[in-house]
Design an enzyme around this catalytic site. Sequence first.
Site, short mmCIF file in Angstrom:
data_model
loop_
_atom_site.label_atom_id
_atom_site.label_comp_id
_atom_site.label_asym_id
_atom_site.label_seq_id
_atom_site.Cartn_x
_atom_site.Cartn_y
_atom_site.Cartn_z
N PHE A 156 -20.52 9.52 16.62
CA PHE A 156 -19.94 9.19 17.73
C PHE A 156 -19.36 10.66 18.73
CE2 PHE A 156 -16.08 10.24 15.23
CZ PHE A 156 -15.41 10.67 16.26
N LYS A 180 -31.23 6.10 17.56
CA LYS A 180 -30.08 5.02 17.40
C LYS A 180 -28.57 5.74 17.48
CE LYS A 180 -27.22 3.72 14.48
NZ LYS A 180 -25.70 3.54 14.81
N GLU A 183 -22.50 3.34 17.66
CA GLU A 183 -22.07 2.12 18.12
C GLU A 183 -20.72 2.14 18.92
OE1 GLU A 183 -22.41 3.02 15.03
OE2 GLU A 183 -21.29 1.55 13.71
N ARG A 184 -19.96 3.46 18.75
CA ARG A 184 -18.81 3.73 19.33
C ARG A 184 -18.92 4.15 20.59
NH1 ARG A 184 -15.74 6.42 14.44
NH2 ARG A 184 -17.55 6.23 13.67
N SER A 233 -21.36 11.31 8.92
CA SER A 233 -20.69 12.03 7.89
C SER A 233 -21.51 12.01 6.33
CB SER A 233 -19.51 10.89 7.58
OG SER A 233 -20.12 9.59 7.50
N CYS A 288 -17.67 18.89 14.25
CA CYS A 288 -17.98 19.34 12.80
C CYS A 288 -17.52 20.69 12.77
CB CYS A 288 -19.25 18.72 12.69
SG CYS A 288 -20.25 19.57 13.25
N GLU A 390 -12.49 15.55 4.57
CA GLU A 390 -12.67 16.02 5.94
C GLU A 390 -11.66 14.84 6.59
OE1 GLU A 390 -16.04 14.61 8.11
OE2 GLU A 390 -16.02 16.40 9.34
#
Length: 489
Positions: A156, A180, A183-184, A233, A288, A390
């Site tokens: 995201f 892909k 979805e957020r 992640s 990240c 994290e």
Amino acid sequence: MVYMSRPMRRVFHYIQGRQFPGDGTRLGEVFDPATGHTQAHVPLGGVAELNAAVHAALGAQPGWAAVSAQRRSQVLFRFKALIEQQLESLAKLLSSEHGKLLADARGDIQRGLDVIDFVCGAPQLLKGEFSAGVGPGIDVWSMRQPLGVVAGITPFNFPAMIPLWMLGPAIAAGNAFILKPSERTPSIAVELAALLCEAGAPAGILNVVQGDREMVDAILAQPAIKAVSFVGSSDVAHHVYATAAAAGKRVQAMGGAKNHGLVLPDANLDAAVGGIVGAAFGSAGERCMALPVVVAIGEHTAAALRQRLVAAIKQLRAGAPEDPLADYGPLVTAAHKQRIERYIALGVAEGAELLIDGRALSVAGRERGFFLGPTLFDRVRADMRSYQEEIFGPVLQIMRVESLAQGIQLASAHPYGNGVVLFTRSGEAARCLAEQVEVGMVGINVPIPVPVAYHGFGGWKRSAFGDLNQYGTDSIRFFTRTKIVTQRW
Ligand code: NAD
């Protein structure tokens, strides 16, 4: 997951050059993080939608591969120009779903465009090698050929940059790409796909399939997809890496991070503090390459840093993405905010010293937004779970060691190995860190050492599974296979 009860903006898949609703039985909510409201619904697709995208990609790819690399790069030049023309509206859309400041949303797109810039050099990047006269009348030459249909699965937090990291090299090399997105933050991907078609790419060369884990599993099981590039992640990255590799696919899977900023006593402390605060709290820490751990070398450095960090962090302001005075915006979802709050509670329970607690923050007029104030811990220890894992939010942890060697050891022992930074005036210390540390990307007095588009991006250990980096020449290797011809005429 929700079932639609009232009209609301719908995000679609993008297949064969047009928006595609899918069967629509499963829908996800897309929030406006600044208000906390649901602003759209996104279809959570599966095998049927993926198969439609694969069908489109298989139909378009051979023709695209047959076009010269120079013609493909001309399409990418136009793609870049179209994105630049619409930068403002794209940045607003991105920011409205992610919550990052408008300036950060522009940067998100711009850094992706740097990679498109780089792959506009496709004719040069795809050149093979030639050795004349390796034997009597014998020459050897190599060529790079596309893999066919390839896929990217993205997180995201950089809804434009990371898709562009992947789709740019893949498409420049003559592949068809299936994206892909998260979805957020799903909308910008559809806009990018439409712009690539407008720029002249054939329908089916870039398809977007919306969804969650079900769509990811469909991609991993689809035999026509020859390579998968993943960023997200670490547990999911490892699952994608292992499953795709077991299915015989080429795979690169970038994971999470916990980057350390080491500060030596000889550092310019004011510059270091400015850099650390920006790197720790910018984009609400949802990067990240954020800097969530600062390691003071020596007690004197720790005391001076602590004092300056407290003063600087107290000046920070979380606010709405369009607020010109805000330093960072809301978190992406309420669930993510609650997860970070649990890590703050964990840090307290583990005995870290909470110097600034951001949990009580409320932004006037945006009381339901997913805001979290900046949080600072001191005396964090390596055995704490809140350090090992994290957090991915606006939380900075101060640690203390006695020597550079201990600092290097600390960063090297951490399960993640994305980035590390050293603040110093000593070239010898800088060289020692760069040579010895077990981390993939190193900054010397540069708080966010993200390499430029013509190098490559990738961490070590649990920050990346697979051996080729994102963008740079590695990405061309990842999305092509080499054929070597030995010939005598
Ligand atoms: P995420 O792992 O939750 O999601 C990433 C992608 O995987 C999404 O498309 C999502 O739909 C899918 N997914 C989620 N759960 C899944 C499951 N159980 N099975 C299969 N697919 C699944 O990551 P996120 O929250 O969107 O992004 C934040 C994470 O990404 C952080 O850990 C951050 O460090 C990492 N990240 C890494 C890099 C890098 O280059 N190393 C860059 C950006 C973000």
